[in-house]
Write an enzyme that holds these catalytic residues in place. Structure first.
Site, PDB file in Angstrom:
ATOM      1  N   ARG A   1       0.811  -1.231   0.000  1.00 25.56           N
ATOM      2  CA  ARG A   1       0.000   0.000   0.000  1.00 25.56           C
ATOM      3  C   ARG A   1       0.837   1.270   0.000  1.00 25.56           C
ATOM      4  O   ARG A   1       0.408   2.319   0.482  1.00 25.56           O
ATOM      5  CB  ARG A   1      -0.964   0.037   1.181  1.00 25.56           C
TER       6      ARG A   1
ATOM      7  N   LYS B   1       2.348  11.254 -10.845  1.00 31.39           N
ATOM      8  CA  LYS B   1       1.444  10.382 -11.607  1.00 31.39           C
ATOM      9  C   LYS B   1       2.230   9.138 -11.963  1.00 31.39           C
ATOM     10  O   LYS B   1       3.294   9.226 -12.583  1.00 31.39           O
ATOM     11  CB  LYS B   1       1.036  11.071 -12.904  1.00 31.39           C
TER      12      LYS B   1
ATOM     13  N   GLU C   1       7.767  17.849 -25.456  1.00 29.90           N
ATOM     14  CA  GLU C   1       7.074  18.052 -24.154  1.00 29.90           C
ATOM     15  C   GLU C   1       7.491  19.384 -23.528  1.00 29.90           C
ATOM     16  O   GLU C   1       6.718  19.997 -22.803  1.00 29.90           O
ATOM     17  CB  GLU C   1       7.344  16.897 -23.181  1.00 29.90           C
TER      18      GLU C   1
ATOM     19  N   LYS D   1       5.735  22.904 -14.218  1.00 28.12           N
ATOM     20  CA  LYS D   1       4.876  21.770 -13.847  1.00 28.12           C
ATOM     21  C   LYS D   1       4.500  21.882 -12.371  1.00 28.12           C
ATOM     22  O   LYS D   1       3.356  21.648 -11.987  1.00 28.12           O
ATOM     23  CB  LYS D   1       5.578  20.442 -14.146  1.00 28.12           C
TER      24      LYS D   1
ATOM     25  N   GLU E   1      -5.500  16.210 -10.399  1.00 28.40           N
ATOM     26  CA  GLU E   1      -6.105  16.495 -11.703  1.00 28.40           C
ATOM     27  C   GLU E   1      -7.623  16.595 -11.680  1.00 28.40           C
ATOM     28  O   GLU E   1      -8.320  15.951 -12.468  1.00 28.40           O
ATOM     29  CB  GLU E   1      -5.646  15.436 -12.729  1.00 28.40           C
TER      30      GLU E   1
ATOM     31  N   ARG F   1      -4.751  20.861 -13.673  1.00 26.92           N
ATOM     32  CA  ARG F   1      -3.671  19.944 -14.083  1.00 26.92           C
ATOM     33  C   ARG F   1      -3.963  19.295 -15.435  1.00 26.92           C
ATOM     34  O   ARG F   1      -3.043  18.898 -16.158  1.00 26.92           O
ATOM     35  CB  ARG F   1      -3.426  18.865 -13.008  1.00 26.92           C
TER      36      ARG F   1
ATOM     37  N   ASN G   1      -2.300  17.952 -20.272  1.00 28.03           N
ATOM     38  CA  ASN G   1      -2.610  16.901 -21.239  1.00 28.03           C
ATOM     39  C   ASN G   1      -2.835  17.444 -22.645  1.00 28.03           C
ATOM     40  O   ASN G   1      -3.371  16.741 -23.503  1.00 28.03           O
ATOM     41  CB  ASN G   1      -3.865  16.126 -20.799  1.00 28.03           C
TER      42      ASN G   1
ATOM     43  N   HIS H   1      -2.591  15.197 -25.580  1.00 30.20           N
ATOM     44  CA  HIS H   1      -2.356  13.827 -25.116  1.00 30.20           C
ATOM     45  C   HIS H   1      -3.488  12.850 -25.452  1.00 30.20           C
ATOM     46  O   HIS H   1      -3.232  11.665 -25.618  1.00 30.20           O
ATOM     47  CB  HIS H   1      -2.094  13.815 -23.600  1.00 30.20           C
TER      48      HIS H   1
ATOM     49  N   HIS I   1      -2.402   9.554 -27.131  1.00 30.04           N
ATOM     50  CA  HIS I   1      -2.589   8.215 -26.557  1.00 30.04           C
ATOM     51  C   HIS I   1      -3.279   7.291 -27.564  1.00 30.04           C
ATOM     52  O   HIS I   1      -2.948   6.111 -27.666  1.00 30.04           O
ATOM     53  CB  HIS I   1      -3.399   8.298 -25.259  1.00 30.04           C
TER      54      HIS I   1
ATOM     55  N   HIS J   1       6.453   8.607 -27.466  1.00 33.76           N
ATOM     56  CA  HIS J   1       5.402   9.366 -26.786  1.00 33.76           C
ATOM     57  C   HIS J   1       5.475  10.855 -27.182  1.00 33.76           C
ATOM     58  O   HIS J   1       4.474  11.469 -27.537  1.00 33.76           O
ATOM     59  CB  HIS J   1       5.551   9.193 -25.275  1.00 33.76           C
TER      60      HIS J   1
HETATM   61  N1  LIG Z   1       3.870  10.444 -15.134  1.00 38.32           N
HETATM   62  C1  LIG Z   1       3.782  11.506 -15.884  1.00 38.32           C
HETATM   63  O1  LIG Z   1       3.403  12.594 -15.434  1.00 38.32           O
HETATM   64  C2  LIG Z   1       4.193  11.420 -17.324  1.00 38.32           C
HETATM   65  C3  LIG Z   1       4.335  12.579 -18.092  1.00 38.32           C
HETATM   66  C4  LIG Z   1       4.774  12.451 -19.397  1.00 38.32           C
HETATM   67  C5  LIG Z   1       5.057  11.189 -19.932  1.00 38.32           C
HETATM   68  N2  LIG Z   1       4.893  10.093 -19.157  1.00 38.32           N
HETATM   69  C6  LIG Z   1       5.199   8.758 -19.683  1.00 38.32           C
HETATM   70  O2  LIG Z   1       6.578   8.700 -20.015  1.00 38.32           O
HETATM   71  C7  LIG Z   1       6.764   7.724 -21.047  1.00 38.32           C
HETATM   72  C8  LIG Z   1       7.652   8.299 -22.124  1.00 38.32           C
HETATM   73  O3  LIG Z   1       8.915   8.559 -21.556  1.00 38.32           O
HETATM   74  P1  LIG Z   1      10.234   8.536 -22.454  1.00 38.32           P
HETATM   75  O4  LIG Z   1      10.016   9.349 -23.651  1.00 38.32           O
HETATM   76  O5  LIG Z   1      11.366   8.817 -21.560  1.00 38.32           O
HETATM   77  O6  LIG Z   1      10.268   7.028 -22.987  1.00 38.32           O
HETATM   78  P2  LIG Z   1      11.165   5.766 -22.554  1.00 38.32           P
HETATM   79  O7  LIG Z   1      11.162   5.595 -21.130  1.00 38.32           O
HETATM   80  O8  LIG Z   1      10.697   4.649 -23.416  1.00 38.32           O
HETATM   81  O9  LIG Z   1      12.625   6.207 -23.005  1.00 38.32           O
HETATM   82  C9  LIG Z   1      12.911   6.378 -24.376  1.00 38.32           C
HETATM   83  C10 LIG Z   1      14.083   5.496 -24.825  1.00 38.32           C
HETATM   84  O10 LIG Z   1      15.297   6.091 -24.387  1.00 38.32           O
HETATM   85  C11 LIG Z   1      16.053   5.136 -23.641  1.00 38.32           C
HETATM   86  N3  LIG Z   1      16.834   5.915 -22.679  1.00 38.32           N
HETATM   87  C12 LIG Z   1      16.400   6.608 -21.604  1.00 38.32           C
HETATM   88  N4  LIG Z   1      17.410   7.288 -21.060  1.00 38.32           N
HETATM   89  C13 LIG Z   1      18.513   7.025 -21.792  1.00 38.32           C
HETATM   90  C14 LIG Z   1      19.859   7.470 -21.753  1.00 38.32           C
HETATM   91  N5  LIG Z   1      20.275   8.381 -20.867  1.00 38.32           N
HETATM   92  N6  LIG Z   1      20.740   6.965 -22.656  1.00 38.32           N
HETATM   93  C15 LIG Z   1      20.310   6.079 -23.613  1.00 38.32           C
HETATM   94  N7  LIG Z   1      19.056   5.663 -23.724  1.00 38.32           N
HETATM   95  C16 LIG Z   1      18.162   6.128 -22.827  1.00 38.32           C
HETATM   96  C17 LIG Z   1      15.006   4.230 -23.049  1.00 38.32           C
HETATM   97  O11 LIG Z   1      15.578   3.012 -22.641  1.00 38.32           O
HETATM   98  C18 LIG Z   1      14.064   4.104 -24.241  1.00 38.32           C
HETATM   99  O12 LIG Z   1      14.574   3.207 -25.186  1.00 38.32           O
HETATM  100  C19 LIG Z   1       5.383   7.364 -21.548  1.00 38.32           C
HETATM  101  O13 LIG Z   1       5.022   6.099 -21.075  1.00 38.32           O
HETATM  102  C20 LIG Z   1       4.482   8.431 -20.953  1.00 38.32           C
HETATM  103  O14 LIG Z   1       3.173   7.965 -20.724  1.00 38.32           O
HETATM  104  C21 LIG Z   1       4.472  10.173 -17.869  1.00 38.32           C
END
Ligand SMILES: NC(=O)c1ccc[n+]([C@@H]2O[C@H](COP(=O)([O-])OP(=O)(O)OC[C@H]3O[C@@H](n4cnc5c(N)ncnc54)[C@H](O)[C@@H]3O)[C@@H](O)[C@H]2O)c1
Length: 362
Positions: free
Chosen positions: A121, A143, A185, A227, A237, A241, A245, A248, A252, A265
């Site tokens: 939990r 999130k 982003e 942010k 949200e 907040r 999005n 988004h 999505h 993404h």
């Molecule tokens: N929680 C939130 O508020 C929030 C906000 C925005 C996005 N997200 C989520 O984040 C995700 C997208 O994140 P992302 O774009 O980082 O994708 P990701 O985590 O898939 O990373 C992108 C690629 O880069 C690689 N990578 C990461 N750091 C690296 C580094 N320093 N050197 C070499 N390779 C590296 C990863 O292994 C992957 O192959 C989505 O799932 C999205 O829904 C969440």
């Protein structure tokens, strides 16, 4: 070397985001690490690059460190990977006094956070984001979640980290395509409510693309601050907040439709923001030039702004119905009156959404 600090203050907790160029500097949060049992969650791409230096830095605090390496990719942000984390915690007797650390992009940050939210939990976790997108957005604000086969981020929880440790030098190994996705982003903040930031980005675009690390640290700190201002007003949200999005709901659906394989993404969000701009024009709330203006900013960073015609627009609209922003089957979308002026629009009808998607395909 200067560490930039952004403090998040919520009614039930406070934490710091620490941003600098050093690999991996935990000095500001030593008190959270001393003598602790820690599980680092990473993936098969990031772990070979950074697991060892991260583990080394934690030795200073007399911590007991174990690690779990997951498969890399948005398609693995699912119940199977989440279960693997929980099995690992069970097999190694992790309890409420122990700590998780994420080491990776947004996918690893979201999954680690969700495992921390659900194990017993709720246990502590620290985010160590290594992609630009995760540093400016995903690691901040609590999130957490995973995807369901029917749609993105449908399973999750709000669970704030103890701290976020951002070391911009990890970006040196980030593939260029992923770096660009992160820039999409960052532009989002400019489009939502920070028009001056959009100008700042334009002025510094060369240095940013050239990976000038002091400037990138400034960029990350600015985004985290923007942010934070929104999250502090509306952690869960229920209102403002949702502005984060922008683009988004479209994004999505694009990601789900293409099984997370064709667009990152950030790329999907860039196209989604163009769609949101076009829809704003179609509904008469924005000036005709808005879409062109927005496309120009995205193209300055070589981001995609259109979808191929091979993608079935009707199917995308159907997928959008599953988004969490659909209220009583009417679409609730973030639209723009102008750049820097986003708002929440309820009751958007599907005919308008379909027409918008069709006009953003080529
Ligand atoms: N929680 C939130 O508020 C929030 C906000 C925005 C996005 N997200 C989520 O984040 C995700 C997208 O994140 P992302 O774009 O980082 O994708 P990701 O985590 O898939 O990373 C992108 C690629 O880069 C690689 N990578 C990461 N750091 C690296 C580094 N320093 N050197 C070499 N390779 C590296 C990863 O292994 C992957 O192959 C989505 O799932 C999205 O829904 C969440």
């Amino acid at each position: 070397m200067n560490t930039q600090i952004v403090n998040i203050n919520l009614s039930h907790c406070n934490y710091g985001i620490f941003i600098n160029e050093k690999l991996f500097d935990f000095s500001a949060v030593a008190h959270l690490l001393n003598n602790r049992k820690i599980a680092i969650i990473s993936n098969e791409t990031v772990a070979p690059l950074y697991l060892e230096p991260l583990t080394q830095s934690l030795q200073e605090y007399n911590a007991t460190v174990q690690s779990l390496i997951l498969k890399d990719g948005e398609q693995y942000k699912n119940q199977t990977s989440w279960n693997l984390i929980l099995d690992f915690l069970a097999d190694n007797n992790f309890n409420r006094s122990d700590l998780l650390i994420s080491l990776g992009g947004g996918v690893i940050c979201d999954m680690t956070g969700f495992a921390a939210a659900s194990w017993m939990r709720g246990i502590d976790f620290i985010q160590v984001p290594t992609s630009l997108l995760a540093q400016v957005d995903a690691s901040v604000g609590g999130k957490t979640g995973i995807n369901h086969s029917k749609g993105k981020n449908l399973i999750g929880a709000f669970h704030q980290p103890l701290a976020v440790i951002i070391n911009a030098s990890t970006l040196k190994t980030l593939p260029e395509r992923e770096f660009k996705s992160g820039l999409g982003e960052t532009l989002k903040y400019g489009f939502i409510n920070q028009p001056r930031f959009k100008q700042w980005l334009q002025e510094h675009s060369k240095a940013i693309v050239g990976l000038n690390l002091p400037l990138i640290c400034q960029l990350i700190a600015k985004c985290c601050k923007y942010k934070k201002e929104i999250v502090q007003q509306d952690e869960k949200e229920s209102g403002i907040r949702a502005l984060l999005n922008l683009g988004h709901t479209f994004a999505h659906a694009i990601e789900t439709y293409t099984h997370y394989k064709e667009y990152t993404h950030g790329e999907a969000v860039a196209i989604g923001m163009v769609m949101a701009a076009q829809l704003s024009v179609n509904l008469g709330v924005a000036n005709d030039n808005l879409r062109k203006e927005l496309e120009k900013h995205l193209q300055d960073f070589n981001l995609l702004t259109k979808l191929p015609k091979t993608i079935n627009a009707t199917k995308l609209v159907e997928l959008m119905r599953l988004d969490k922003k659909v209220v009583n089957s009417s679409h609730r979308l973030i639209l723009l009156k102008s750049i820097g002026n986003a708002f929440i629009q309820n009751n958007v009808c599907e005919k308008d959404i379909l027409q918008t998607i069709l006009s953003c395909q080529h």
